[in-house]
Motif scaffolding. Sequence first.
Motif, PDB file in Angstrom:
ATOM      1  N   VAL A   8     -21.678  -6.614   1.723  1.00 36.93           N
ATOM      2  CA  VAL A   8     -21.470  -5.203   1.338  1.00 36.93           C
ATOM      3  C   VAL A   8     -20.385  -4.571   2.207  1.00 36.93           C
ATOM      4  CG1 VAL A   8     -22.538  -2.914   1.279  1.00 36.93           C
ATOM      5  CG2 VAL A   8     -23.811  -4.910   0.445  1.00 36.93           C
ATOM      6  N   VAL A   9     -20.438  -4.824   3.528  1.00 30.03           N
ATOM      7  CA  VAL A   9     -19.458  -4.252   4.454  1.00 30.03           C
ATOM      8  C   VAL A   9     -18.058  -4.787   4.152  1.00 30.03           C
ATOM      9  CG1 VAL A   9     -18.705  -4.173   6.861  1.00 30.03           C
ATOM     10  CG2 VAL A   9     -21.117  -3.806   6.288  1.00 30.03           C
ATOM     11  N   ILE A  10     -17.968  -6.121   3.887  1.00 30.47           N
ATOM     12  CA  ILE A  10     -16.662  -6.720   3.566  1.00 30.47           C
ATOM     13  C   ILE A  10     -16.104  -6.102   2.289  1.00 30.47           C
ATOM     14  CG2 ILE A  10     -15.509  -8.845   2.833  1.00 30.47           C
ATOM     15  CD1 ILE A  10     -17.450 -10.374   4.692  1.00 30.47           C
ATOM     16  N   GLU A  11     -16.960  -5.967   1.260  1.00 30.05           N
ATOM     17  CA  GLU A  11     -16.518  -5.378  -0.016  1.00 30.05           C
ATOM     18  C   GLU A  11     -16.101  -3.913   0.184  1.00 30.05           C
ATOM     19  OE1 GLU A  11     -18.250  -4.260  -4.444  1.00 30.05           O
ATOM     20  OE2 GLU A  11     -19.357  -5.703  -3.188  1.00 30.05           O
ATOM     21  N   LEU A  12     -16.887  -3.172   0.993  1.00 28.03           N
ATOM     22  CA  LEU A  12     -16.584  -1.762   1.254  1.00 28.03           C
ATOM     23  C   LEU A  12     -15.222  -1.611   1.941  1.00 28.03           C
ATOM     24  CD1 LEU A  12     -17.275   1.278   1.574  1.00 28.03           C
ATOM     25  CD2 LEU A  12     -18.479   0.682   3.685  1.00 28.03           C
ATOM     26  N   SER A  13     -14.989  -2.440   2.971  1.00 26.41           N
ATOM     27  CA  SER A  13     -13.732  -2.326   3.714  1.00 26.41           C
ATOM     28  C   SER A  13     -12.539  -2.690   2.844  1.00 26.41           C
ATOM     29  CB  SER A  13     -13.770  -3.202   4.970  1.00 26.41           C
ATOM     30  OG  SER A  13     -13.983  -4.559   4.619  1.00 26.41           O
ATOM     31  N   ASN A  14     -12.702  -3.726   1.991  1.00 27.01           N
ATOM     32  CA  ASN A  14     -11.610  -4.126   1.101  1.00 27.01           C
ATOM     33  C   ASN A  14     -11.276  -3.026   0.095  1.00 27.01           C
ATOM     34  OD1 ASN A  14     -11.203  -6.625   2.290  1.00 27.01           O
ATOM     35  ND2 ASN A  14     -12.656  -7.686   0.932  1.00 27.01           N
ATOM     36  N   LYS A  15     -12.333  -2.492  -0.533  1.00 22.44           N
ATOM     37  CA  LYS A  15     -12.123  -1.444  -1.536  1.00 22.44           C
ATOM     38  C   LYS A  15     -11.541  -0.174  -0.900  1.00 22.44           C
ATOM     39  CE  LYS A  15     -15.580  -2.820  -4.966  1.00 22.44           C
ATOM     40  NZ  LYS A  15     -14.596  -2.955  -6.067  1.00 22.44           N
ATOM     41  N   LEU A  16     -12.033   0.165   0.306  1.00 17.88           N
ATOM     42  CA  LEU A  16     -11.532   1.371   0.985  1.00 17.88           C
ATOM     43  C   LEU A  16     -10.055   1.195   1.363  1.00 17.88           C
ATOM     44  CD1 LEU A  16     -12.203   4.173   2.095  1.00 17.88           C
ATOM     45  CD2 LEU A  16     -12.909   3.090   4.239  1.00 17.88           C
ATOM     46  N   ALA A  17      -9.709   0.001   1.878  1.00 19.70           N
ATOM     47  CA  ALA A  17      -8.321  -0.261   2.259  1.00 19.70           C
ATOM     48  C   ALA A  17      -7.411  -0.212   1.038  1.00 19.70           C
ATOM     49  CB  ALA A  17      -8.212  -1.624   2.942  1.00 19.70           C
ATOM     50  N   ASN A  18      -7.869  -0.836  -0.067  1.00 17.84           N
ATOM     51  CA  ASN A  18      -7.053  -0.828  -1.289  1.00 17.84           C
ATOM     52  C   ASN A  18      -6.848   0.588  -1.819  1.00 17.84           C
ATOM     53  OD1 ASN A  18      -6.695  -3.589  -1.333  1.00 17.84           O
ATOM     54  ND2 ASN A  18      -8.545  -3.971  -2.551  1.00 17.84           N
ATOM     55  N   ALA A  19      -7.923   1.380  -1.778  1.00 17.69           N
ATOM     56  CA  ALA A  19      -7.834   2.747  -2.285  1.00 17.69           C
ATOM     57  C   ALA A  19      -6.883   3.596  -1.456  1.00 17.69           C
ATOM     58  CB  ALA A  19      -9.223   3.385  -2.311  1.00 17.69           C
ATOM     59  N   LEU A  20      -6.967   3.449  -0.130  1.00 22.24           N
ATOM     60  CA  LEU A  20      -6.123   4.251   0.758  1.00 22.24           C
ATOM     61  C   LEU A  20      -4.678   3.781   0.750  1.00 22.24           C
ATOM     62  CD1 LEU A  20      -8.492   4.709   3.846  1.00 22.24           C
ATOM     63  CD2 LEU A  20      -8.098   6.291   1.949  1.00 22.24           C
ATOM     64  N   MET A  21      -4.454   2.481   0.454  1.00 25.49           N
ATOM     65  CA  MET A  21      -3.090   1.938   0.473  1.00 25.49           C
ATOM     66  C   MET A  21      -2.367   2.093  -0.855  1.00 25.49           C
ATOM     67  SD  MET A  21      -3.155  -1.542   2.761  1.00 25.49           S
ATOM     68  CE  MET A  21      -4.342  -2.391   1.720  1.00 25.49           C
ATOM     69  N   HIS A  22      -3.102   2.411  -1.911  1.00 25.78           N
ATOM     70  CA  HIS A  22      -2.497   2.409  -3.250  1.00 25.78           C
ATOM     71  C   HIS A  22      -1.300   3.367  -3.358  1.00 25.78           C
ATOM     72  CE1 HIS A  22      -2.042   2.256  -7.569  1.00 25.78           C
ATOM     73  NE2 HIS A  22      -2.167   3.587  -7.620  1.00 25.78           N
ATOM     74  N   ALA A  23      -1.513   4.635  -3.025  1.00 27.58           N
ATOM     75  CA  ALA A  23      -0.444   5.638  -3.173  1.00 27.58           C
ATOM     76  C   ALA A  23       0.742   5.369  -2.235  1.00 27.58           C
ATOM     77  CB  ALA A  23      -0.997   7.042  -2.951  1.00 27.58           C
ATOM     78  N   PRO A  24       0.496   5.104  -0.921  1.00 30.86           N
ATOM     79  CA  PRO A  24       1.639   4.806  -0.035  1.00 30.86           C
ATOM     80  C   PRO A  24       2.416   3.564  -0.458  1.00 30.86           C
ATOM     81  CG  PRO A  24      -0.287   5.374   1.259  1.00 30.86           C
ATOM     82  CD  PRO A  24      -0.755   5.223  -0.143  1.00 30.86           C
ATOM     83  N   THR A  25       1.699   2.514  -0.914  1.00 29.70           N
ATOM     84  CA  THR A  25       2.361   1.283  -1.346  1.00 29.70           C
ATOM     85  C   THR A  25       3.259   1.539  -2.551  1.00 29.70           C
ATOM     86  OG1 THR A  25       0.502  -0.064  -0.566  1.00 29.70           O
ATOM     87  CG2 THR A  25       1.996  -1.079  -2.152  1.00 29.70           C
ATOM     88  N   LYS A  26       2.728   2.310  -3.493  1.00 33.44           N
ATOM     89  CA  LYS A  26       3.503   2.658  -4.690  1.00 33.44           C
ATOM     90  C   LYS A  26       4.758   3.449  -4.311  1.00 33.44           C
ATOM     91  CE  LYS A  26       3.101   5.003  -9.152  1.00 33.44           C
ATOM     92  NZ  LYS A  26       2.229   5.828 -10.029  1.00 33.44           N
ATOM     93  N   ALA A  27       4.606   4.403  -3.386  1.00 28.56           N
ATOM     94  CA  ALA A  27       5.743   5.228  -2.958  1.00 28.56           C
ATOM     95  C   ALA A  27       6.795   4.383  -2.248  1.00 28.56           C
ATOM     96  CB  ALA A  27       5.253   6.356  -2.048  1.00 28.56           C
ATOM     97  N   LEU A  28       6.353   3.461  -1.377  1.00 30.39           N
ATOM     98  CA  LEU A  28       7.291   2.575  -0.677  1.00 30.39           C
ATOM     99  C   LEU A  28       8.045   1.683  -1.651  1.00 30.39           C
ATOM    100  CD1 LEU A  28       5.084   1.559   2.390  1.00 30.39           C
ATOM    101  CD2 LEU A  28       7.305   2.727   2.530  1.00 30.39           C
ATOM    102  N   SER A  29       7.337   1.162  -2.644  1.00 26.98           N
ATOM    103  CA  SER A  29       7.964   0.269  -3.632  1.00 26.98           C
ATOM    104  C   SER A  29       9.016   1.012  -4.443  1.00 26.98           C
ATOM    105  CB  SER A  29       6.897  -0.308  -4.575  1.00 26.98           C
ATOM    106  OG  SER A  29       5.963  -1.089  -3.849  1.00 26.98           O
ATOM    107  N   GLU A  30       8.691   2.237  -4.877  1.00 29.46           N
ATOM    108  CA  GLU A  30       9.638   3.024  -5.677  1.00 29.46           C
ATOM    109  C   GLU A  30      10.882   3.361  -4.856  1.00 29.46           C
ATOM    110  OE1 GLU A  30       7.502   6.407  -7.034  1.00 29.46           O
ATOM    111  OE2 GLU A  30       6.483   5.328  -8.668  1.00 29.46           O
ATOM    112  N   ALA A  31      10.700   3.717  -3.585  1.00 25.51           N
ATOM    113  CA  ALA A  31      11.835   4.050  -2.721  1.00 25.51           C
ATOM    114  C   ALA A  31      12.724   2.831  -2.517  1.00 25.51           C
ATOM    115  CB  ALA A  31      11.337   4.574  -1.377  1.00 25.51           C
ATOM    116  N   ALA A  32      12.097   1.652  -2.348  1.00 20.58           N
ATOM    117  CA  ALA A  32      12.868   0.416  -2.151  1.00 20.58           C
ATOM    118  C   ALA A  32      13.630   0.047  -3.417  1.00 20.58           C
ATOM    119  CB  ALA A  32      11.926  -0.714  -1.752  1.00 20.58           C
TER     120      ALA A  32
END
Length: 420
Positions: free
Chosen positions: A374-398
């Motif tokens: 549960v903890v592993i799944e929680l950390s993965n999902k939380l990291a993915n959720a928090l990284m989604h918008a910044p990753t998208k913004a970095l990709s578009e800028a690049a």
Amino acid sequence: MKLLAVGINHKTASLVLREKVAFPAESLVDALTSLRDTLGAQESVILSTCNRTEVYVQAENLQHHALLKWIADFHQVDAGDLTRHSYAYDSEAAVAHMMRVASGLDSLILGEPQILGQLKQAYSSAKNAGAVDGQFERLFQHTFSVAKKVRTETDIGANAVSVAFAAVQLAKQIFSSLAKSSVLLIGAGETIELVAKHLSDNQIKSITVANRTLQRAKQLAEPIGAKVITLAQIPNMLHEADIVISSTASTLPMIGKGMVESALKDRRHKPIFFVDLAVPRDIENEVAELDDAFLYTVDDLQHIVEQNLASRQQAANEAQSIIDKQIKEFISWQNSLQSVDSVKAFRDQNNLIKHKLQQRALSQIAEGKDPEQVVIELSNKLANALMHAPTKALSEAAQHNDQHRLSVLKQSLGLNTEKD
């Protein structure tokens, strides 16, 4: 939310039009209420003086022409005529204009101090009517502070720029204490009325007004506690005056050399200071030949005024530098409000994600699922959720090779750009 400032003043409109769109004190509350109800103004202040009428408004989706039309409708004047003689500012330009007005840089007489008190009164009236809250509170207090800074750090109001004021300033240089001096004012027109006001402001107790008609002399004298005499009484009273300031419409001199000689003899040659503001002259030029008589004409004072105006213009340039700096400070604070809203929205969004995933994880543990998984799944999902918008913004800028945006994003995300 946008700041708008519209109005007319002595530079853009005639006195007739300025009178038509003036807001009497008794109409201010109705006007401020109408701005809110009719135009949706969140905050508003109305400044109305003999030389200007200005309306400051904080509102969404409001345009200058709509605000000018509201003024025209409120006073029942032609909207086209008002628009042709008006000016309009928004956002940073509106802030700059307000600070210039408060500091006396936009006044009929450069640097005059009365406008600051009038703007403070307009602000207080609007606040009492419930038309000021939030940003206007900060804007006007900051504006008042800027005007005070201009007054203390420049010579914007230090020198006389009217012949009436120059006459009084000159008298102050000659006499150690004006309060102990006796003044004779000859005439009761606009110029002498202004002189009387300046003298009263300097705490002079003994003032006599001489005029052809006593009724007009009394109208001028009563507010300042002065005595009145007729023009015929001047020869008998002249010896009592330390300072004589004259401005009449007479075509012949009111005071001659012989009259002054007699007065000086009665005074045991104690000097008399004469200021002749009349054209043609009220005091014979030969008076200046007497040892104990000091005569200044309107030309002498006009020269002083021109020098002082040049000095004030230099001070005005210094004042503008102060205002420019203070505008940046206010706009910086205003922009910080937007960042506060953005930070709050960012935190709320991430807390919502956290709460949703946290509740799901707790439910899984309650159902007997392996806590480690549960903890592993929680950390993965939380990291993915928090990284989604910044990753998208970095990709578009690049993809668009937007190096500036990339640099800002990396700095915002705490990435080591040198290492990258």
